[in-house]
Enzyme design. Structure first.
Site, PDB file in Angstrom:
ATOM      1  CG  HIS A   1      -2.086  -0.927   1.119  1.00  0.00           C
ATOM      2  ND1 HIS A   1      -3.179  -0.676   0.328  1.00  0.00           N
ATOM      3  CD2 HIS A   1      -2.307  -2.129   1.706  1.00  0.00           C
ATOM      4  CE1 HIS A   1      -4.046  -1.685   0.444  1.00  0.00           C
ATOM      5  NE2 HIS A   1      -3.532  -2.583   1.266  1.00  0.00           N
TER       6      HIS A   1
ATOM      7  CG  ASP B   1      -3.018  -3.314   5.240  1.00  0.00           C
ATOM      8  OD1 ASP B   1      -2.114  -2.471   5.314  1.00  0.00           O
ATOM      9  OD2 ASP B   1      -4.113  -3.089   4.687  1.00  0.00           O
ATOM     10  CD  GLU B   2      -5.717  -5.555   1.859  1.00  0.00           C
ATOM     11  OE1 GLU B   2      -6.849  -6.073   1.921  1.00  0.00           O
ATOM     12  OE2 GLU B   2      -5.510  -4.433   1.361  1.00  0.00           O
ATOM     13  CB  VAL B   3       2.744  -7.501   1.573  1.00  0.00           C
ATOM     14  CG1 VAL B   3       3.929  -7.505   0.611  1.00  0.00           C
ATOM     15  CG2 VAL B   3       2.886  -6.389   2.596  1.00  0.00           C
TER      16      VAL B   3
ATOM     17  CG  ASP C   1      -3.043  -8.094   7.020  1.00  0.00           C
ATOM     18  OD1 ASP C   1      -3.374  -7.299   7.910  1.00  0.00           O
ATOM     19  OD2 ASP C   1      -3.286  -7.890   5.826  1.00  0.00           O
TER      20      ASP C   1
END
Length: 887
Positions: free
Chosen positions: A449, A534-536, A589
């Site tokens: 992100h 988050d969300e890699v 996460d």
């Protein structure tokens, strides 16, 4: 031709004498942008939920033909368009050559993120004046809401300035009139609410509904006597010593006198610190009519402020208040509101109004998401590129002055896609928060992100690369030799900083240092730095030369490599924050080691490490993380998407704004009934609305649902507004309020029904408490929000046919309902049903605004009017058929 088999449908209207010429001048492009009418319809969502079919209709009302090969139209989609053709077989990248729609000679191409384009290829037949054309194409997954199709499509041509296509600014998405459109797939149980369905949802069987005196509900109210009243009018004196800030909230509202000594005449309101109160934010409030006094004691200044807010709440319903004693303290130390200012910028004045409401309802943490792929929102001394480039979105080929448009921001840098807080703005926000005893928690999301920061630092690299290589490399965030291919959840292919280069940590050190300076400058010390995490994407670093040089001896798949590098990254960031005397925080996460377990807490030297537990879509199996992390020593902030994500719609209706990747909708009632101390008792339904039991999720003997062994590590709870669909100030208030009040109620007050073991009795007691809460909103709290200029969502009314009369009700009793037979002239009262549609709307508490208009018509199956489920109609028909057979 059946829609499912139809890939492209084209209607071409050829005008005699038409010449296929290029768009060569800016006036030509401007004319087309002003006169090209575009309408987008969601034709259907496929039964298996894999794709949805768009129909785009072009009507050229411009005096210039849309022709030639040198133009391109840019549009936005949350899901990959024509993924079967554009997405690579391994799903790691989108093909740069795009996909040419058969028979149309239009190429669809994924630019990056949610930005796509369509452009003509050889053989394209131009669209002349008064010409009309339809094209259809698929996108992945589903679209069931008008906000699924972002606005501000725009057109460019070689060498000309991009222009928004005016018709796409608003109102260009067609109506959703069938279940194929409003259901994500065949198994989706949700239908838009009809007025009758709403009527049943709003209806109460509680005969003893009573308004709450204060929201959030105080822990204890005693000696309450409504026959003994204190009139707080005339001469009123606030008596205190050293509590100017807290006293100002009363003085500013009512212009009371302030003194260090009591007045012999009139009413005295005493404010003081009392160290014998146990809770740091606790307070007592005593109303004594016989002594003509109100006494507010707090353990700290914050406690005094909360006592003042309770008094203000009592006064908001009248200047005469009854005798009572309140002993109150918060349930949780952490009572937060998260605001994403990166996807779409939220102006300072809006945050200030939000903080006014937060203080009023005793919320004390403002978590600001200051950076993401779509924008960087805070000025950093010494890194001007972050705001000169990273804070703006506009049409650009090389992103040297701005980021490419996203999320409906269009080609200009004047929309909500652009903006930032100057150093002074941020200090102002901190000062405003400090006065209200709100802690501001800044977040700069990394290592995923992070596209806005990456692009800005690449602009910086180019600026210095020919003159000062050391300066060029100093804050660079990528490994230029990284050949890894990946797509993030939001379809970006370049949004992950590299954790294996020192310049990444030099950048983070710089950001933390500058934030700390800003906080210290206004006496609002920085305590928690939130790094996101988050969300890699799994494959973001699998082919990074720099990572391979660190000799990690990677083993396993791409996910294992990512997790090992995330572990390394989080330790490095934690060390930076520790060296600054800070605590650190990240999304769950960001600390995820796999199998629902976090990285070893002992790896981090910080006194506290906070984790936002958000991923509790029940069927995904990750709700266990919250308790696993708490048991491992992390301070967990209950941030659960099923109940506390306010970017989701209030109803399962195409007219309602918001994304819906977790639950299909979240209304105030759902947030109100969240059980933060008993997570698995919140299990209710799947994303598609199928009922779930605890055993469905937790398995035999609750094997998949670990118990909470360290309850002291549940720090608190937080509401969240991600801003993908927040394009205006009104959008912001609509989505946050009144859900914020339900959040505040649960974060501050633990209701007795929460500990009731019998689920049936708990639900009955909870519903009775909700009735009291809803009544208080309708008859008191919403009026307070109106007076603050907060345009909360007004829920549409319910309607029921009882005999010949239509009965109305609202989600919040006290709000009035208006009806009309022509949607122009509106009336109050009752109305007889004649068979013709009757239009209904709810009015705001102050009577100045209304809800969206709905139509009451029991015999109509139109989604726009009454939104009855086709499934329900078919089921009723089947029952009638069975009855006739038996007869």
């Amino acid at each position: 031709m059946e829609v499912k088999k139809m890939m492209v449908q084209v209607c071409v209207f050829v005008v005699a004498g038409y010449v296929n010429s290029q768009i060569v001048t800016q006036p030509d492009l401007d004319t087309i942008a002003a006169g090209l009418e575009i309408k987008v319809d969601v034709v259907e969502n496929l039964d298996d939920g894999s794709r949805h079919l768009f129909k785009v209709t072009f009507n050229n009302n411009a005096s210039k033909s849309l022709s030639g090969l040198n133009w391109k139209i840019y549009f936005f989609s949350f899901f990959i368009v024509e993924s079967k053709h554009i997405l690579s077989e391994d799903g790691l990248y989108t093909k740069p050559e795009g996909y040419i729609l058969p028979n149309v000679n239009l190429k669809l191409r994924h630019e990056n993120g949610c930005l796509f384009s369509m452009s003509p290829t050889t053989g394209f037949i131009g669209l002349p004046y008064n010409g009309e054309r339809e094209i259809t194409f698929y996108a992945a997954n589903w679209a069931v809401s008008k906000t699924d199709i972002p606005p501000n499509w725009y057109i460019t041509a070689d060498g000309l300035n991009a222009r928004v296509i005016d018709s796409t600014k608003e109102g260009f998405v067609g109506e959703f009139t069938s279940a194929k459109q409003w259901k994500r797939k065949k198994a989706d149980r949700y239908d838009p609410y009809s007025p009758m369905a709403r009527y049943q949802r709003y209806k109460t069987t509680n005969p003893n509904v009573q308004m709450k005196m204060i929201i959030p509900t105080p822990k204890e109210i005693t000696n309450h006597d409504t026959t003994k009243l204190l009139d707080i009018s005339g001469q009123v004196t606030i008596v205190h010593n050293g509590l100017d800030n807290e006293a100002s909230f009363l003085k500013d509202k009512y212009s009371f006198n302030i003194s260090t000594t009591a007045s012999p005449n009139g009413v005295n309101i005493y404010l003081s610190i009392n160290n014998t109160i146990l809770s740091a934010e606790g307070y007592t409030l005593t109303v004594n009519p016989s002594e003509k006094s109100v006494i507010i004691n707090g353990k700290t200044n914050a406690g005094v402020l909360y006592g003042v807010q309770s008094l203000l709440s009592l006064l908001s319903h009248g200047r005469s208040i009854p005798q009572m004693e309140i002993r109150d303290e918060p349930r949780f130390e952490f009572r937060g509101m998260f605001i994403d200012v990166a996807r779409n910028f939220i102006p300072k004045k809006v945050l200030e109004k939000l903080m006014d409401a937060m203080a009023m309802y005793k919320l004390n943490k403002l978590h600001l998401h200051l950076a993401d792929d779509e924008g960087w929102r805070i000025e950093i001394d010494g890194l001007p590129e972050l705001t000169e480039v990273g804070s703006k979105r506009c049409h650009t080929e090389i992103e040297d002055v701005c980021l490419i448009p996203q999320l409906g921001s269009g080609p200009y840098n004047t929309t909500s896609g652009s903006g930032f807080y100057s150093i002074q703005d941020y200090k102002d926000i901190l000062s405003y928060a400090k006065k209200r005893h709100i802690e501001v928690i800044p977040e700069v999301d990394m290592p995923g992100h992070a596209r806005a920061a990456i692009i800005a630092m690449e602009a910086r690299y180019r600026k210095y690369s020919n003159t000062n290589n050391n300066e060029a490399e100093k804050y660079r965030l990528i490994d230029p030799d990284n050949e890894s291919k990946f797509l993030s959840v939001q379809i970006f292919n370049d949004n992950a900083v590299n954790p294996c280069i020192e310049s990444t940590y030099d950048f983070i050190e710089k950001i933390v240092s500058e934030l700390k300076v800003m906080h210290s400058a206004v006496g609002h010390p920085l305590d928690i730095y939130h790094f996101g995490g988050d969300e890699v994407a799994k494959t973001a670093w699998v082919n990074s030369t720099k990572c391979n040089q660190l000799n990690f001896n990677f083993s396993g798949d791409a996910e294992s490599i990512r997790n090992e590098l995330k572990n390394y990254f989080t330790q490095r960031v934690a060390n930076i924050t520790f060296n600054h005397g800070l605590n650190t925080a990240g999304w769950e996460d960001g600390f995820n080691a796999g199998d629902g377990m976090p990285f070893d807490r002992k790896l981090y030297q910080n006194q506290r490490v906070y984790s936002n537990a958000w991923d509790n879509v029940w069927e995904w199996g990750e709700a266990r993380r919250a308790y696993n992390y708490a048991n491992a020593g992390y301070k967990v902030i209950m941030s659960h998407a099923t109940h506390l994500y306010f970017d989701h719609p209030y109803e399962p209706d195409p007219e309602e704004r918001g994304l819906y990747w977790a639950p299909r909708f979240t209304d105030s009632y759902k947030s109100f009934r969240f059980l933060p101390d008993n997570l698995y008792e919140n299990i209710d339904v799947t994303r598609m609305g199928d009922p779930l039991s605890k055993s469905d999720v937790c398995g035999v003997n609750d094997k998949k649902c670990p118990s909470l062994q360290e309850p002291e590590n549940i720090a608190g709870m937080q509401g969240h507004l991600w801003s993908e669909t927040i394009l205006s100030e009104d959008n912001f208030y609509y989505m946050v309020f009144p859900r914020l009040l339900a959040l505040a109620e649960r974060a501050w007050y633990k209701a007795p029904w929460e500990t009731v073991g019998d689920k049936t009795k708990r639900n009955r007691d909870m519903n009775n408490d909700w009735d009291n809460f809803a009544e208080t909103l309708g008859k008191k709290e919403l009026n307070r929000l109106d007076s603050m200029g907060i345009k909360y969502r007004i829920p549409p009314p319910g309607g029921s046919l009882e005999g010949d009369e239509i009965k109305f009700n609202t989600a919040f009793p006290g709000l009035s309902v208006e009806f009309s037979t022509n949607s122009q002239t509106w009336n109050n009262g009752t109305i007889l049903y004649t068979g013709s549609p009757v239009f209904l709307r709810t009015k705001s508490a102050d009577g100045k605004r209304t809800s969206r208009v709905i139509s009451f018509s029991p015999i109509t199956s139109s989604a726009q009017l009454i939104q009855l489920s086709l499934t329900t109609v078919m089921f009723c028909s089947f029952l009638m058929y069975t009855f006739l057979l038996k007869g």
